[in-house]
Motif scaffolding. Sequence first.
Motif: not given
Length: 346
Positions: A224-232
């Motif tokens: 979830t953290v990886i995905g959020q950072l990637c999206l941001l």
Amino acid sequence: MKNYFVEYCRFIGTLVIVSHHVIFLTPDYSRPYFFGGWIFVEFFFLLTGYLTTAHFDKEPITDVNQIFTYPLRKIKRLMPYAVCGILLSYAVANCRPGLGLYQRIKLLIDIPLNALLLYPSFEGSAINVFNGQLWYVSEILYVLPLVILLLIKCKKVYQYYICWIVPILAYAISLHLYGTIPNVGFIASLNRGIGGLMLGSAVYYLVCFLKSSYPIARRKRVFTVIGQLCLLFIALSQIWWSYWDASVEAIFLVIVLIASAFLSEGAFFHSEGCKKLCDHLGRLSMPIFCIHTAVMEFIQLLFPQLSLRIKFGISVFTILICAEILMKCFDSFRHARKNRPDSMVL
């Protein structure tokens, strides 16, 4: 089970696409900001390919007609919003000064042709294109039946070879012919459709492999953290960094984003309020995508002298309001139709 992180990504991705089309708010169709927003069109291609592969992997096909009925069901949900976008674009085109009677009649005749959603085929023709950003839907109609056919007839070959090799070839052809992945025209659009949908299948098989083989894949919060950072990173970096306008690396980031979203399985989205909000925003992305260019052209027609930032702010606000109204109207219509008695007892 719905993945609320994916729904959240759909909404953010649609807003980035709206930002990318800021060219409709400039008189010379220039783009001073938001260079790399095209990458979220690839996100939607990959997402469609992922979900299609997941559907037919879990529910084997018993009816061959699903090769065509499954894509048509997807298009059917989007079609009311697409027609609204086409009609809005027609209205904007009809409001342009200096149009003669013949030109107005020609615009009217071209409405049903646009409703066929065969947009890349119109390139270079005399047909007036209304809401040409719906070319994405056209590619779903063209390519998704082929993907489903391959899943039926040669699943193993598709799983281990085709869905990995063909996307590389499709993107390589675009880079060789045009020097960039985002481009207009039938061949460029077809390459993006084939590459994105089949790459989505590859991401699905990759996620399945990671879930079954590596314990770390069960750490949903990490992904979830990886995905959020990637999206941001994707959403913010494309504002000023024009490198993304022709970057293969951007597609790699989209692969990481989608894989992280499905490996996380929506972790951190536990509260009912958060789930409802993400679900609502995800559904809102469909009408936003279908009407945004028409609204932006209308704002440019009304306020050509305003600064780009003010026009962009007005456009985003108007698009969100119109999309919300459309979604409410069509939801009410579907609900009324669903509850309508099939027959009346006299």
